[in-house]
Design a protein around this motif. Structure first.
Motif, PDB file in Angstrom:
ATOM      1  N   GLN A  87       0.845  -1.210   0.000  1.00 18.74           N
ATOM      2  CA  GLN A  87       0.000   0.000   0.000  1.00 18.74           C
ATOM      3  C   GLN A  87       0.876   1.254   0.000  1.00 18.74           C
ATOM      4  O   GLN A  87       0.591   2.229  -0.719  1.00 18.74           O
ATOM      5  CB  GLN A  87      -0.911   0.006   1.229  1.00 18.74           C
ATOM      6  N   LEU A  91       1.142   4.338  -2.826  1.00 17.54           N
ATOM      7  CA  LEU A  91       1.026   5.781  -2.557  1.00 17.54           C
ATOM      8  C   LEU A  91       2.274   6.510  -3.056  1.00 17.54           C
ATOM      9  O   LEU A  91       2.174   7.590  -3.644  1.00 17.54           O
ATOM     10  CB  LEU A  91       0.826   6.025  -1.058  1.00 17.54           C
ATOM     11  N   ASP A  94       1.957   6.944  -6.583  1.00 16.93           N
ATOM     12  CA  ASP A  94       0.673   7.568  -6.934  1.00 16.93           C
ATOM     13  C   ASP A  94       0.039   6.805  -8.107  1.00 16.93           C
ATOM     14  O   ASP A  94      -0.268   7.376  -9.149  1.00 16.93           O
ATOM     15  CB  ASP A  94       0.876   9.047  -7.293  1.00 16.93           C
ATOM     16  N   GLN A  97      -5.581   5.801 -10.887  1.00 13.08           N
ATOM     17  CA  GLN A  97      -6.365   6.821 -11.589  1.00 13.08           C
ATOM     18  C   GLN A  97      -7.792   6.698 -11.052  1.00 13.08           C
ATOM     19  O   GLN A  97      -8.099   7.263 -10.021  1.00 13.08           O
ATOM     20  CB  GLN A  97      -6.242   6.670 -13.095  1.00 13.08           C
ATOM     21  N   CYS A  98      -8.664   5.924 -11.736  1.00 18.09           N
ATOM     22  CA  CYS A  98     -10.006   5.794 -11.154  1.00 18.09           C
ATOM     23  C   CYS A  98      -9.933   5.011  -9.852  1.00 18.09           C
ATOM     24  O   CYS A  98     -10.693   5.247  -8.932  1.00 18.09           O
ATOM     25  CB  CYS A  98     -10.993   5.183 -12.148  1.00 18.09           C
ATOM     26  N   ILE A 106      -3.526  -4.658  -5.580  1.00 20.23           N
ATOM     27  CA  ILE A 106      -2.709  -4.679  -4.356  1.00 20.23           C
ATOM     28  C   ILE A 106      -2.743  -6.074  -3.713  1.00 20.23           C
ATOM     29  O   ILE A 106      -1.714  -6.586  -3.256  1.00 20.23           O
ATOM     30  CB  ILE A 106      -3.199  -3.586  -3.374  1.00 20.23           C
ATOM     31  N   ARG A 140       3.055   1.919 -13.519  1.00 24.88           N
ATOM     32  CA  ARG A 140       3.202   2.359 -12.124  1.00 24.88           C
ATOM     33  C   ARG A 140       3.006   1.193 -11.169  1.00 24.88           C
ATOM     34  O   ARG A 140       3.659   1.106 -10.131  1.00 24.88           O
ATOM     35  CB  ARG A 140       2.220   3.484 -11.818  1.00 24.88           C
TER      36      ARG A 140
ATOM     37  N   GLY B  67     -13.319  10.758 -12.017  1.00 21.53           N
ATOM     38  CA  GLY B  67     -13.365   9.427 -12.622  1.00 21.53           C
ATOM     39  C   GLY B  67     -11.989   8.893 -12.946  1.00 21.53           C
ATOM     40  O   GLY B  67     -11.843   8.059 -13.817  1.00 21.53           O
ATOM     41  N   GLY B  68     -10.980   9.424 -12.264  1.00 26.26           N
ATOM     42  CA  GLY B  68      -9.621   8.955 -12.521  1.00 26.26           C
ATOM     43  C   GLY B  68      -8.797   9.972 -13.289  1.00 26.26           C
ATOM     44  O   GLY B  68      -7.607   9.792 -13.498  1.00 26.26           O
ATOM     45  N   VAL B 195       1.458  17.007  -6.954  1.00 24.61           N
ATOM     46  CA  VAL B 195       0.690  16.755  -5.729  1.00 24.61           C
ATOM     47  C   VAL B 195       0.047  15.384  -5.855  1.00 24.61           C
ATOM     48  O   VAL B 195      -0.506  15.051  -6.907  1.00 24.61           O
ATOM     49  CB  VAL B 195      -0.376  17.862  -5.531  1.00 24.61           C
ATOM     50  N   LYS B 196       0.106  14.614  -4.783  1.00 31.23           N
ATOM     51  CA  LYS B 196      -0.443  13.253  -4.856  1.00 31.23           C
ATOM     52  C   LYS B 196      -1.965  13.264  -4.788  1.00 31.23           C
ATOM     53  O   LYS B 196      -2.576  14.133  -4.150  1.00 31.23           O
ATOM     54  CB  LYS B 196       0.136  12.418  -3.719  1.00 31.23           C
ATOM     55  N   ASN B 197      -2.553  12.267  -5.434  1.00 33.20           N
ATOM     56  CA  ASN B 197      -3.996  12.028  -5.438  1.00 33.20           C
ATOM     57  C   ASN B 197      -4.579  12.169  -4.027  1.00 33.20           C
ATOM     58  O   ASN B 197      -4.171  11.446  -3.112  1.00 33.20           O
ATOM     59  CB  ASN B 197      -4.204  10.598  -5.958  1.00 33.20           C
ATOM     60  N   GLY B 200      -5.682   8.959  -2.540  1.00 37.93           N
ATOM     61  CA  GLY B 200      -4.754   7.839  -2.640  1.00 37.93           C
ATOM     62  C   GLY B 200      -4.898   6.839  -1.509  1.00 37.93           C
ATOM     63  O   GLY B 200      -5.048   5.634  -1.723  1.00 37.93           O
ATOM     64  N   LYS B 201      -4.897   7.337  -0.284  1.00 46.29           N
ATOM     65  CA  LYS B 201      -4.944   6.443   0.875  1.00 46.29           C
ATOM     66  C   LYS B 201      -6.288   5.722   0.963  1.00 46.29           C
ATOM     67  O   LYS B 201      -6.353   4.546   1.328  1.00 46.29           O
ATOM     68  CB  LYS B 201      -4.680   7.251   2.145  1.00 46.29           C
ATOM     69  N   ILE B 203      -8.091   4.864  -1.487  1.00 48.05           N
ATOM     70  CA  ILE B 203      -8.115   3.837  -2.540  1.00 48.05           C
ATOM     71  C   ILE B 203      -7.325   2.607  -2.105  1.00 48.05           C
ATOM     72  O   ILE B 203      -7.819   1.491  -2.210  1.00 48.05           O
ATOM     73  CB  ILE B 203      -7.576   4.415  -3.872  1.00 48.05           C
ATOM     74  N   VAL B 204      -6.129   2.811  -1.567  1.00 51.29           N
ATOM     75  CA  VAL B 204      -5.293   1.639  -1.239  1.00 51.29           C
ATOM     76  C   VAL B 204      -5.765   0.907   0.014  1.00 51.29           C
ATOM     77  O   VAL B 204      -5.312  -0.203   0.285  1.00 51.29           O
ATOM     78  CB  VAL B 204      -3.784   1.983  -1.123  1.00 51.29           C
ATOM     79  N   ASP B 644       2.942  15.239 -12.149  1.00 52.65           N
ATOM     80  CA  ASP B 644       2.942  13.779 -12.056  1.00 52.65           C
ATOM     81  C   ASP B 644       1.552  13.211 -12.332  1.00 52.65           C
ATOM     82  O   ASP B 644       1.421  12.132 -12.908  1.00 52.65           O
ATOM     83  CB  ASP B 644       3.448  13.314 -10.688  1.00 52.65           C
ATOM     84  N   LYS B 647       1.242  13.229 -16.012  1.00 43.85           N
ATOM     85  CA  LYS B 647       2.075  12.152 -16.558  1.00 43.85           C
ATOM     86  C   LYS B 647       1.344  10.821 -16.437  1.00 43.85           C
ATOM     87  O   LYS B 647       1.305  10.026 -17.378  1.00 43.85           O
ATOM     88  CB  LYS B 647       3.393  12.125 -15.778  1.00 43.85           C
ATOM     89  N   ASN B 648       0.727  10.609 -15.295  1.00 38.69           N
ATOM     90  CA  ASN B 648      -0.034   9.373 -15.077  1.00 38.69           C
ATOM     91  C   ASN B 648      -1.148   9.248 -16.125  1.00 38.69           C
ATOM     92  O   ASN B 648      -1.344   8.193 -16.729  1.00 38.69           O
ATOM     93  CB  ASN B 648      -0.619   9.376 -13.657  1.00 38.69           C
ATOM     94  N   LEU B 649      -1.859  10.350 -16.348  1.00 42.30           N
ATOM     95  CA  LEU B 649      -2.942  10.334 -17.343  1.00 42.30           C
ATOM     96  C   LEU B 649      -2.414  10.047 -18.747  1.00 42.30           C
ATOM     97  O   LEU B 649      -3.048   9.317 -19.519  1.00 42.30           O
ATOM     98  CB  LEU B 649      -3.648  11.684 -17.368  1.00 42.30           C
ATOM     99  N   GLU B 651       0.355   8.387 -19.510  1.00 42.77           N
ATOM    100  CA  GLU B 651       0.752   6.973 -19.535  1.00 42.77           C
ATOM    101  C   GLU B 651      -0.480   6.089 -19.719  1.00 42.77           C
ATOM    102  O   GLU B 651      -0.488   5.149 -20.517  1.00 42.77           O
ATOM    103  CB  GLU B 651       1.451   6.588 -18.224  1.00 42.77           C
TER     104      GLU B 651
END
Lengths: 152, 741
Positions: A87, A91, A94, A97-98, A106, A140, B67-68, B195-197, B200-201, B203-204, B644, B647-649, B651
């Motif tokens: 996890q 992070l 990052d 996305q959705c 994970i 990623r 939506g991501g 800046v991070k999503n 993020g936390k 989601i994981v 970033d 960049k993710n989008l 990719e």
């Protein structure tokens, strides 16, 4: 209907459901644990991945009656606060996305690292190819698995 | 930069190019909001976007659905930067649908950042100005002597400092300024940093963020059964036996739109009557769904009224059970016959008759299913008092209007809460399932969560259209491109953008198109129409460059030079310099000249959704297996708000496009979709993804544009062009995978 005592994330949970109910729906509907996702219902996309005794399985095709005393771990139980190395790596990179497929990603990744703490790129790709991400975050994910591997 | 602010509603009625969308942000009076405390302290509300607690926690509302694409992080970043907030103290919250205080709470067209840019900045700047005015009052100093940084105001001369939180109550009583200064680009402290999503936390750790995760006390689960084939409708069903099954509450028919309803652009749906099954839990409903006996019958052609953003029409849906083979033959035929001329420059016939060389090729792409990982779903609770709706959708405002019309309930009584979307890509713009959920809730008089199975999702229609284009090009004795002709169309929608490059760069140009009516429903799919238009055109330009004996990048740059210096026509929908800019950057970053010697590079460049993208892909066959070694992208989206994240989008867009180019396909046999789940519908997986992706941004200070779609379309052409180098074969027909090796 039948009663089952399931070991979920270290706790015993008693549920009263039909024998053939997939563990996915026991988790989501009965135990209000929606972290495990419904994607395809036929073990093709990996969104519903959980651990059974530490091994990644697809909960959408796993009948509750087949679980017995085996330990179920879900994304909620991997670490409630996101402290599990996988996890944390997600992070750090990052990844999401959705984010919908990431619980399953994970759980697949953490299962891989339990049995193979230092996987090669090819081993990561082979193991993770059961999990679909339409947003296309695969690079990623791969990097995050490698980071987590280093931190183990 | 100065911007003026209307006291009651600022940025009112700003007409914008491309969308004509109006901003109308009404300001709330600044009063403490009760029952919205953060821990011990109450939030003081400044405007629809910003609330601050006395202990300096800053809440920023994110207006658009997430939506991501990352807007829940990037839109609040813009507000926070102009506010000069400390990002570490910012709490981001998803706004509900609120047409009084926000506009354009949409996902679509990669427009959130572009169209939100000024509104979001002004929302932050206004509050910063109010806070400074409050400090000036309190300390009896001039506003001009104050500076702000990370949520703190400082008066340098006296050394006085105060947090925003300490001044919030006083600041909230200050009139909203008429004019505020916005920062210059070099003053940004958050915009331009990675800046991070913000989720993020969550989601994981598997927190309930998505519509399908919605749970309410007493909630029932519902599913639908829709016709198995396009061109079929419900004839009858037998639900009595199923109703007796354990855990099943009801089985009934619902009709989604009334016959006289004038449908909006996004009210597309395939099956207006479906069978609904309601039960106590998902598994019971899934089993019951298989036990319901349903009879279907072919429908006769029918019509409905439509109002597509003011363009009124009567749409006729043809009857019949369509097969892919037949529709492909029809498309090929149409592309060889004169069609509706959409743009004509010069005289192509004359140019072709004097050409030294001509190149002619045709390109095809199939229907595609969106395959969002979160299947379609929605929560609804309809009572006499109100309608409560919770779930993932891209156009909540339009869905609310459709629902209001269907239920005969005013919008004031309808409450839409927006959850995170487990993917959208256009599919969640068409929210017939939200209306279905409401009708089911109304019928069973209970809160209901409607969930589509994957099979329901994949076979319910609203696909990417299937397309066909025939291109012709003429070269003179100097290998100059003298004429360019495309005859294009789709079943049911034409992909043509007649004013895009290379239009404007060629003296003799003809674009004509046609459409084939179909009862297979289609809709927006990541970079609608562009995703095919770019794919075909960028592959064709590669062939033309080869015929001209030119390097494909230099060939494009020569054309762009002409489009800049001596443009043909006046209606060219791109800036030649910016398109050339991404080509030059991708040439440099991909080591193009070296790669031509050592690899199999394919190039492509495209402009859509206000952003420029160029792609170089290098592929190889290893033991007969395709390996995508590297993808280099160069993008000009103006200021990059969250590098970033962007960049993710990029990719993701590249991987998604490669997947769709190699594998994406839905075919039909007598109206029946030939794939209904991921066992047959092949999606790209990690082992098939590129081994490496590089993302490079053009650095400039142009106002930012979107990233959700623009990297997607050019990938198809770059891949086809690389595969040509790798295999020696041109790739004219998507999906490519079966033709490799």
């Amino acid at each position: 209907m039948a009663k089952f005592n399931l070991k979920v994330n270290g706790e015993t949970r008693r549920v009263d459901v039909e024998d053939d109910t997939p563990v996915l729906w026991v988790l989501r509907d009965q135990l209000n644990m929606p972290g495990t996702k419904f994607g395809c219902g036929m073990a093709q996309c990996g969104a519903c991945t959980i651990h059974l005794n530490g091994v990644a399985v697809r909960s959408c095709v796993l009948p509750v009656s087949s679980v017995g005393a085996q330990e179920i771990t879900t994304i909620e139980g991997l670490s409630e606060n996101g402290e599990h190395p996988v996890q944390k790596a997600w992070l750090e990179h990052d990844v999401a996305q959705c984010g919908y497929c990431q619980s399953g990603q994970i759980m697949s990744a953490s299962s891989l690292l339990y049995t193979n703490p230092k996987p090669s790129d090819e081993e990561i790709e082979a193991h993770m190819s059961g999990n679909i991400c339409r947003c296309g975050t695969y690079l990623r994910i791969k990097e995050a698995v490698k980071s987590a591997s280093k931190s183990l | 930069m100065k911007t003026s602010v209307n006291r009651r509603s600022f940025l009112k009625a700003t007409a914008l190019a491309g969308g004509g969308v109006l901003f109308n942000i009404s300001w709330l009076s600044a009063t403490p909001v009760k029952n919205q405390s953060n821990g011990q302290q109450e939030f003081i509300e400044f405007n629809a976007f910003i609330k601050i607690t006395p202990d300096n926690v800053i809440q920023i509302m994110s207006p658009n659905p997430e939506g991501g694409q990352g807007v829940k992080t990037s839109m609040p970043m813009i507000v926070a930067d102009e506010l000069d907030a400390d990002w570490a103290q910012v709490l981001v919250k998803q706004a509900d649908l609120d047409t009084e205080h926000f506009t354009r709470q949409f996902i679509g067209g990669s427009q959130a950042i572009r169209q939100g840019w000024k509104v979001l900045r002004t929302a932050g700047a206004v509050v910063r100005e109010m806070l400074k005015t409050a400090a000036a009052k309190k300390w009896n100093v001039a506003v001009s002597e104050l500076s702000t940084s990370k949520g703190v105001i400082t008066h340098k001369k006296t050394g006085k400092t105060s947090t925003y939180g300490e001044l919030a109550a006083l600041a909230a009583s200050i009139p909203v300024p008429e004019n505020v200064s916005l920062k210059s680009v070099d003053e940004f402290t958050i915009i331009g940093t990675s800046v991070k999503n913000v989720e993020g936390k969550n989601i994981v750790t598997g927190k309930p963020l998505f519509g399908i995760d919605t749970y309410k006390e007493g909630m029932r689960i519902a599913m639908i059964i829709h016709p198995p084939a396009f061109g079929m409708k419900l004839k009858s069903f037998e639900g009595a036996a199923v109703k007796k099954m354990k855990g099943i509450i009801d089985v009934f028919k619902i009709k989604i739109f009334n016959d006289d309803y004038e449908r909006t652009f996004f009210d597309t749906l395939t099956f207006n009557e479906v069978v609904a099954i309601v039960g106590e839990n998902t598994w019971a409903v899934m089993k019951a769904k298989k036990a319901v006996k349903v009879e279907w019958e072919p429908f006769e052609s029918y019509s409905f009224k439509r109002d597509a953003f003011g363009r009124k029409s009567v749409v006729t849906v043809p009857s019949g059970l369509e097969s892919t083979k037949v529709s492909q033959e029809k498309m090929e035929k149409l592309a060889s016959s004169p069609a509706e001329v959409k743009r004509k420059d010069g005289d192509i016939q004359a140019a072709f008759s004097t050409a030294t060389k001509t190149v002619e090729s045709s390109y095809f792409a199939p229907f595609l299913a969106h395959n969002c990982m979160e299947p379609m779903n929605f929560f609804a609770h309809v009572t006499d008092e109100k309608v409560e709706m919770v779930g993932p959708l891209q156009k909540p405002e339009l869905t609310e209007l459709a629902l209001s019309a269907r239920l005969g309930v005013p919008v004031e009584k309808i409450d839409f809460k927006m959850t995170r979307l487990g993917g959208g890509y256009g599919r969640r713009s068409y929210a017939h399932w939200a209306i279905e959920a409401a009708l089911i809730s109304q019928k069973v008089n209970a809160p209901v969560k409607l969930v589509y199975t994957r099979e329901d999702d994949m076979t319910a229609g609203i696909y990417r259209s299937t397309y066909f284009t025939k291109y012709r090009a003429a070269l003179d004795e100097n290998n100059e491109l003298t004429a360019f002709h495309l005859n294009t169309g789709g079943n049911p929608e034409s992909p043509l953008y007649e004013n895009r490059f290379p239009a404007g760069a060629i003296d003799n140009y003809l674009a004509e198109d046609w459409e084939i009516p179909s009862n297979i429903t289609t809709g927006s799919f990541r970079a609608p129409r562009s995703n095919f238009h770019a794919a075909a055109e960028q592959a064709f330009l590669d062939e033309v460059a080869e015929a001209a004996g030119k390097d494909p990048i230099e060939f494009r740059l020569d054309l762009l030079k002409k489009a800049k210096e001596k443009p043909v026509g006046t209606n060219n929908d791109y800036e030649p310099e910016r398109l050339a800019g991404v080509l030059k950057l991708v040439k440099e970053k991909s080591n193009w000249e070296e790669l031509k010697k050592n690899g199999n590079p394919g190039v492509s460049a495209y402009f859509c959704h206000n952003t420029y993208a160029a792609i170089v892909i290098d592929t190889v066959l290893e033991k007969g297996e395709l390996v995508i070694k590297n993808v280099v992208s160069a993008i000009d989206c103006g200021i990059v708000v969250n590098p970033d994240g962007a960049k993710n989008l990029a990719e993701g867009g590249i991987v998604d496009a490669i997947g769709n180019a190699l594998f994406g396909e839905l075919t039909f046999d007598k109206g029946i979709p030939q794939k209904s789940n991921f066992d047959k519908y092949r999606m790209i997986r990690m082992n098939e993804a590129p081994k490496n992706i590089e993302v490079h941004f053009v650095k400039n200070n142009i106002d930012p544009t979107g990233m959700g779609e623009p990297t997607f379309p050019p990938v198809f052409g770059a891949l086809a062009n690389s595969l040509y180098k790798t295999t020696g074969k041109r790739f004219y027909k998507q999906p490519f995978m079966d033709q490799i090796g």
